[in-house]
Structures are given as C-alpha cells and as structure tokens.
Enzyme design. Sequence first.
Site, PDB file in Angstrom:
ATOM      1  N   VAL A  24       0.835  -1.203   0.000  1.00 35.52           N
ATOM      2  CA  VAL A  24       0.000   0.000   0.000  1.00 35.52           C
ATOM      3  C   VAL A  24       0.868   1.252   0.000  1.00 35.52           C
ATOM      4  O   VAL A  24       0.693   2.152  -0.816  1.00 35.52           O
ATOM      5  CB  VAL A  24      -0.949  -0.009   1.204  1.00 35.52           C
ATOM      6  N   ASP A  54      10.847   3.783   5.513  1.00 36.99           N
ATOM      7  CA  ASP A  54      10.690   2.378   5.894  1.00 36.99           C
ATOM      8  C   ASP A  54      11.846   2.023   6.837  1.00 36.99           C
ATOM      9  O   ASP A  54      12.913   2.646   6.771  1.00 36.99           O
ATOM     10  CB  ASP A  54      10.718   1.480   4.645  1.00 36.99           C
ATOM     11  N   THR A  84      -5.352  -0.370   6.874  1.00 38.89           N
ATOM     12  CA  THR A  84      -6.681  -0.764   7.341  1.00 38.89           C
ATOM     13  C   THR A  84      -6.616  -0.957   8.849  1.00 38.89           C
ATOM     14  O   THR A  84      -5.860  -1.800   9.323  1.00 38.89           O
ATOM     15  CB  THR A  84      -7.090  -2.088   6.672  1.00 38.89           C
ATOM     16  N   LYS A  96     -13.947   1.209   5.600  1.00 41.88           N
ATOM     17  CA  LYS A  96     -12.967   0.261   5.069  1.00 41.88           C
ATOM     18  C   LYS A  96     -13.312  -1.166   5.484  1.00 41.88           C
ATOM     19  O   LYS A  96     -13.419  -2.071   4.652  1.00 41.88           O
ATOM     20  CB  LYS A  96     -11.561   0.630   5.551  1.00 41.88           C
ATOM     21  N   ASN A 123     -14.727  -4.237   2.862  1.00 42.69           N
ATOM     22  CA  ASN A 123     -14.095  -5.540   2.651  1.00 42.69           C
ATOM     23  C   ASN A 123     -14.988  -6.669   3.143  1.00 42.69           C
ATOM     24  O   ASN A 123     -15.088  -7.717   2.510  1.00 42.69           O
ATOM     25  CB  ASN A 123     -12.730  -5.576   3.362  1.00 42.69           C
ATOM     26  N   CYS A 137      -5.836  -9.183   2.770  1.00 39.66           N
ATOM     27  CA  CYS A 137      -6.840  -8.258   3.319  1.00 39.66           C
ATOM     28  C   CYS A 137      -8.115  -8.934   3.790  1.00 39.66           C
ATOM     29  O   CYS A 137      -8.454  -8.863   4.967  1.00 39.66           O
ATOM     30  CB  CYS A 137      -7.132  -7.186   2.281  1.00 39.66           C
TER      31      CYS A 137
HETATM   32  C1  UDX Z   1      -0.504  -2.917   5.134  1.00 44.98           C
HETATM   33  C2  UDX Z   1      -1.522  -3.568   6.047  1.00 44.98           C
HETATM   34  O1  UDX Z   1      -1.118  -4.923   6.260  1.00 44.98           O
HETATM   35  C3  UDX Z   1      -2.871  -3.564   5.413  1.00 44.98           C
HETATM   36  O2  UDX Z   1      -3.847  -4.003   6.349  1.00 44.98           O
HETATM   37  C4  UDX Z   1      -3.243  -2.173   5.039  1.00 44.98           C
HETATM   38  O3  UDX Z   1      -4.462  -2.196   4.318  1.00 44.98           O
HETATM   39  C5  UDX Z   1      -2.164  -1.549   4.192  1.00 44.98           C
HETATM   40  O4  UDX Z   1      -0.872  -1.633   4.806  1.00 44.98           O
HETATM   41  P1  UDX Z   1       0.923  -3.895   3.252  1.00 44.98           P
HETATM   42  O5  UDX Z   1       1.346  -2.663   2.551  1.00 44.98           O
HETATM   43  O6  UDX Z   1       0.789  -5.154   2.494  1.00 44.98           O
HETATM   44  O7  UDX Z   1      -0.454  -3.697   3.957  1.00 44.98           O
HETATM   45  O8  UDX Z   1       1.931  -4.082   4.475  1.00 44.98           O
HETATM   46  P2  UDX Z   1       3.378  -4.689   4.332  1.00 44.98           P
HETATM   47  O9  UDX Z   1       3.564  -5.285   3.008  1.00 44.98           O
HETATM   48  O10 UDX Z   1       3.555  -5.482   5.565  1.00 44.98           O
HETATM   49  O11 UDX Z   1       4.318  -3.381   4.370  1.00 44.98           O
HETATM   50  C6  UDX Z   1       4.457  -2.660   5.539  1.00 44.98           C
HETATM   51  C7  UDX Z   1       5.797  -1.916   5.418  1.00 44.98           C
HETATM   52  O12 UDX Z   1       5.966  -1.079   6.552  1.00 44.98           O
HETATM   53  C8  UDX Z   1       6.999  -2.864   5.390  1.00 44.98           C
HETATM   54  O13 UDX Z   1       7.816  -2.494   4.307  1.00 44.98           O
HETATM   55  C9  UDX Z   1       7.702  -2.611   6.721  1.00 44.98           C
HETATM   56  O14 UDX Z   1       9.104  -2.718   6.619  1.00 44.98           O
HETATM   57  C10 UDX Z   1       7.314  -1.179   7.032  1.00 44.98           C
HETATM   58  N1  UDX Z   1       7.302  -0.834   8.451  1.00 44.98           N
HETATM   59  C11 UDX Z   1       6.640  -1.624   9.342  1.00 44.98           C
HETATM   60  C12 UDX Z   1       7.974   0.327   8.854  1.00 44.98           C
HETATM   61  O15 UDX Z   1       8.557   1.042   8.059  1.00 44.98           O
HETATM   62  N2  UDX Z   1       7.957   0.672  10.174  1.00 44.98           N
HETATM   63  C13 UDX Z   1       7.322  -0.116  11.106  1.00 44.98           C
HETATM   64  O16 UDX Z   1       7.364   0.231  12.291  1.00 44.98           O
HETATM   65  C14 UDX Z   1       6.646  -1.291  10.676  1.00 44.98           C
HETATM   66  C1  UDX Z   2      -9.374  -6.566  -1.705  1.00 46.25           C
HETATM   67  C2  UDX Z   2     -10.434  -5.516  -2.002  1.00 46.25           C
HETATM   68  O1  UDX Z   2     -11.033  -5.792  -3.269  1.00 46.25           O
HETATM   69  C3  UDX Z   2      -9.805  -4.135  -2.003  1.00 46.25           C
HETATM   70  O2  UDX Z   2     -10.810  -3.154  -2.215  1.00 46.25           O
HETATM   71  C4  UDX Z   2      -9.115  -3.900  -0.659  1.00 46.25           C
HETATM   72  O3  UDX Z   2      -8.482  -2.641  -0.643  1.00 46.25           O
HETATM   73  C5  UDX Z   2      -8.083  -4.980  -0.398  1.00 46.25           C
HETATM   74  O4  UDX Z   2      -8.692  -6.274  -0.472  1.00 46.25           O
HETATM   75  P1  UDX Z   2      -7.481  -7.828  -2.994  1.00 46.25           P
HETATM   76  O5  UDX Z   2      -7.464  -8.649  -1.761  1.00 46.25           O
HETATM   77  O6  UDX Z   2      -6.222  -7.287  -3.534  1.00 46.25           O
HETATM   78  O7  UDX Z   2      -8.462  -6.546  -2.764  1.00 46.25           O
HETATM   79  O8  UDX Z   2      -8.107  -8.709  -4.184  1.00 46.25           O
HETATM   80  P2  UDX Z   2      -9.583  -8.973  -4.705  1.00 46.25           P
HETATM   81  O9  UDX Z   2      -9.579  -8.725  -6.154  1.00 46.25           O
HETATM   82  O10 UDX Z   2     -10.584  -8.291  -3.876  1.00 46.25           O
HETATM   83  O11 UDX Z   2      -9.734 -10.588  -4.475  1.00 46.25           O
HETATM   84  C6  UDX Z   2      -9.711 -11.050  -3.153  1.00 46.25           C
HETATM   85  C7  UDX Z   2      -9.903 -12.557  -3.206  1.00 46.25           C
HETATM   86  O12 UDX Z   2     -11.249 -12.863  -3.593  1.00 46.25           O
HETATM   87  C8  UDX Z   2      -8.996 -13.272  -4.189  1.00 46.25           C
HETATM   88  O13 UDX Z   2      -8.574 -14.495  -3.614  1.00 46.25           O
HETATM   89  C9  UDX Z   2      -9.912 -13.536  -5.383  1.00 46.25           C
HETATM   90  O14 UDX Z   2      -9.517 -14.705  -6.104  1.00 46.25           O
HETATM   91  C10 UDX Z   2     -11.240 -13.763  -4.691  1.00 46.25           C
HETATM   92  N1  UDX Z   2     -12.420 -13.441  -5.493  1.00 46.25           N
HETATM   93  C11 UDX Z   2     -12.607 -12.171  -5.934  1.00 46.25           C
HETATM   94  C12 UDX Z   2     -13.351 -14.438  -5.739  1.00 46.25           C
HETATM   95  O15 UDX Z   2     -13.163 -15.587  -5.333  1.00 46.25           O
HETATM   96  N2  UDX Z   2     -14.477 -14.131  -6.447  1.00 46.25           N
HETATM   97  C13 UDX Z   2     -14.710 -12.868  -6.921  1.00 46.25           C
HETATM   98  O16 UDX Z   2     -15.729 -12.658  -7.566  1.00 46.25           O
HETATM   99  C14 UDX Z   2     -13.738 -11.864  -6.668  1.00 46.25           C
END
Ligand code: UDX
Ligand code: UDX
Length: 472
Positions: free
Chosen positions: A11, A30, A120, A223, A227, A279
């Site tokens: 994200v 980071d 989130t 949010k 979801n 998510c």
């Molecule tokens: C995260 C959350 O998991 C998700 O619920 C939310 O919707 C979006 O942010 P994601 O971006 O996938 O999703 O997280 P992740 O891939 O774990 O990346 C988090 C980053 O933050 C990592 O690069 C980590 O090194 C960094 N981080 C974490 C910091 O810089 N400082 C911290 O204290 C902890």
């Molecule tokens: C989801 C939400 O869509 C997004 O808005 C939020 O910010 C993060 O979580 P993501 O998890 O990246 O996004 O993928 P998404 O396309 O939503 O699919 C989620 C899971 O549902 C996947 O495993 C996908 O295969 C499954 N899926 C999706 C189904 O099985 N059927 C569907 O019709 C759509």
Amino acid sequence: MQVAVVGSGYVGLVAGACLADLGHDVVVVDNDQAKLAALNRGEVPIHENFLPELLHRHRGTRLKFSDDLESAVRASSAIFVAVGTPPTEQGEADLSYVESVARGIAGAIDGYKVVVEKSTVPVYTCDWVRRIIQRNGAETDGFDVASNPEFLREGTAVTDFLYPDRIVIGADTDRCARVLREIYAPLADGSYYDRPDAIPRPDRAMIPPPLIVTSAKSAELIKHASNAFLAMKISFINAVASICESVGANVQQVCQGIGTDSRIGQRFLNPGIGYGGSCFPKDLMAFRAVARECGYDFRLLDEVMRINEDQRQRFIRKVRSALWTLRGKKLGVLGLAFKGGTDDIRESPAILLIQSLQQEGCQISAYDPAAHDRAREALNSGITFAESAYEAAHDADALLILTEWEEFAVLDLKRLREELKYPIIIDGRNLYDPDVMAAHGFTYYSVGRPASSPEPQPVPTPERPARKNAKL
Ligand code: UDX
Ligand code: UDX
C-alpha cells in the site's frame, strides 16, 4: 505539497508513487534497510501494473526513500501511515507498528501536521493515535489525525488509486479536511485526467471520483465494512454454487440472472475456491473482533468465514471424487498466487489446497506466471515448479486450476490433452465452458456447474448427497 508515507509495502509504495504522480513531493519511509536499498537501486519489489513506470518517472525527484522518520515528518505537511496491521493469534489487528510509528511522529512534530491512517485499522484507532502522539509530547493543537482508507486491489493498485470509485476522507476538523482535499485535488477536480501522461483510464472509471468527507470513525468503518461486504458477496455466491451442485443447476446462469439486477451487480459474483489475500481474511477477523469489543456480536461474519473455509474442503472432495484415491497421484496445478494478476501468496487458497493435497500424498507440479519465487520460499521441497502450464500438466493424472490468471483461460486444449496422462481437469475458478471441454475430450469438473465428459455415461456429481427420506 510535501508529504511522507511510512511503510513501503503493497500500500505504502503504491500510495507514495501515485501521490508523486499527482504532483506532490513524497518521501517514503521504511525501517527495512534491504527494502530501501532495493528501492533506491531502482528495483520494484512488488508486481503491480504501472508501478515501474511511476517509480522510474519520479524516483530521485518527486519520490525519495529514507529510513529517517523524524526528518520526513519535519519536512511534511501530511504523514500517511501505511505500515502492516497483521492479525494477532486472536484475529485482532496488531497495531503495534502503527503505535511505534505514532510515537516516532510525535517526537518530530514542529508545526501543524496531519497524520493520516492509510493502513486498514479498526474503528477507534484514530483516537488512540491521537492519544499516543499527545502522550509523547506533541501539542494538542499541533496536529490532527485523519483516516484515508485505501481500496486498492492487488495487481491493479495504481489504477485503483488514480481512478478510484471514491475518495474517503475521515477528518474531525475543517483544517485537517482542507489539507487532505488539497492533496487529492488533482483527482477530485479532474485535472489529473487531462494530463497527457496520466496513467491509462480503466473501463468503468468515475471521472472525477466523488470525494466523501466523513468523521474519522466513519472512515475507519467504511474500510472494514467494504471488505466484509465484498467477502460476504463471494461467500454468498459460493454457497449458491454448492446448492447448484446438489440440484444439478448451473451457477453461471444463476449469476447472470441475479447479477443483472442493478442492486446486486455482476462483479464479485465469481464462485471459486474461496477468497484469500492479505486483506479479506485479516480484515474480516479484525472487524469481527472490533465489533465484539464495541458490544455487537457480528456473527454473520463467522458464517462468511466458515463458507470460505468449507469451499476449499469441497474442492478437495471434488478432486477425490474425480480420482478415487489421491495417494501417489501426480497432479498438475495452475496457479499459486491468491488471485490472478499478482505475485502475492499471502493467504492464497491455491497454496492452502496444495498443502492439503500434499498431506494426502499427492505429487504436485505447479506453474504460476508471477508467484513462483514467493511460493518456493513458502512451500516445502515436496513440489515441482514447472515453467509452463503444459509442463505442469505433463503426465499428470489430473490438472487443477486454482488461480484465475487470464493466460489459464486461453490454453491450447489440444496440446493440454496430449500432455495429460488422463484428460481430467478440475477447475476451481470456472475459466472454461463445460461443453467446450467435453468437446475437446476432457472430463471437466468446476464450481457450481454440472461436470462434463466426452463419453455419454453420466459423470459422478461429487456432492449430490442421498436425498433424505427418498422413496426407495
Ligand atoms: C498494510 C496492512 O497490512 C494492510 O492491512 C493495510 O491495508 C495496508 O498496509 P501492506 O502494505 O501489504 O499492507 O503491508 P506490508 O507489506 O507489511 O508493508 C508494511 C511496510 O511497513 C513494510 O515495508 C515494513 O518494513 C514497514 N514498516 C513496518 C515500517 O517502516 N515501520 C514499522 O514500524 C513497521
Ligand atoms: C481486496 C479488495 O477488493 C480491495 O478493495 C481492498 O483494498 C483490499 O482487499 P485484494 O485482496 O487485492 O483486494 O483482491 P480482490 O480482487 O478483492 O480478491 C480477493 C480474493 O477474492 C482473491 O482471492 C480472489 O480470487 C477472490 N475473489 C474475488 C473471488 O473468489 N471471487 C470474486 O468474484 C472476486
């Protein structure tokens, strides 16, 4: 505007690159040195359309990477917090990273700042972030805390950020709302979309997107509720698919019939092996937990999660009913990622199914266009990684389709038939038409639709239980 984004994950990195493309000066912070080094070398650590272009366009000019949170806060008007919020053992969101970042921000506030929750987070997190920052020395009127949830889907996150259905700003003061309106102005006033170098427009784009201002708590709930509703829609259609299997109906026809009701809509009605990803599973557990803490027993979410788990068990039974015994059987598997278009295997139903099939003694040969490397780390050595769908199918007793990659829907069926030891395909994502598969000589199972086979003899429908008190 100068903004900071803390966290360069799925994200944070996308948000930083897109905010730079809107014209802001962004520093992504980071604490993972390896990640920072890779980003500064110009590497792109995640598989996202258009992210390489944006990083190439802005890295070193509008977009910088740093481990120095204090300097980033001092230089910025808004600080987006996009660090991980993984589930704890009890399923609640672990907000310890958010808290540690809030403490770090507090010490660096030297003028009005807007701290923005991008990750989130459960409702009330805003209040806690405000309390933590105050406790760590910041003046009460020296900052505001806002919620700006992201609705990014992996694989299309850049497009989802720049062409959102809506922008949600949860702000409890006008001053704070003004800062966030300014940040998103290029989208809300439509000027971004007039730029010749704007990222390509997707089909259903809302231009300009509505900008919805709510309280911080409402934005946090939007949010989780979004979801949870989307996951519920998927579990609902998976449950209907199971009923279709019991009575010999066709869920694809049912989806067409209900999805054409504009109040239901055709999207997110694809039955399959269940939802996965970083998510939905996490956010449903977190929403369930925070609802309970707030005094509401949201048991509907338990059922959404139960149906989702059951979908994988049903698929294993389908494989068993197609092959009789599983021990020693060689299975070709297409797909490792949790969905098509991404390399992410977090909570991937494909990975979970492969692990179950391995426990049954199956030999797995799997192919995925992007998730190979991540899957190799996660799965023990007991699986062969194929370089193509056809190699995965070579000499297999059956082929399983577990991830909805577009390339899996347009395979050369004649070549596939030649590769397979037996022409049996068990499709967990309904990528093919059963009649077409029968015409190509396959025995074809899918989700919520009758099985099909080239021979006239009836194919055992895996889940038709004996009808209760049927007259013998
Ligand atoms: C995260 C959350 O998991 C998700 O619920 C939310 O919707 C979006 O942010 P994601 O971006 O996938 O999703 O997280 P992740 O891939 O774990 O990346 C988090 C980053 O933050 C990592 O690069 C980590 O090194 C960094 N981080 C974490 C910091 O810089 N400082 C911290 O204290 C902890
Ligand atoms: C989801 C939400 O869509 C997004 O808005 C939020 O910010 C993060 O979580 P993501 O998890 O990246 O996004 O993928 P998404 O396309 O939503 O699919 C989620 C899971 O549902 C996947 O495993 C996908 O295969 C499954 N899926 C999706 C189904 O099985 N059927 C569907 O019709 C759509």
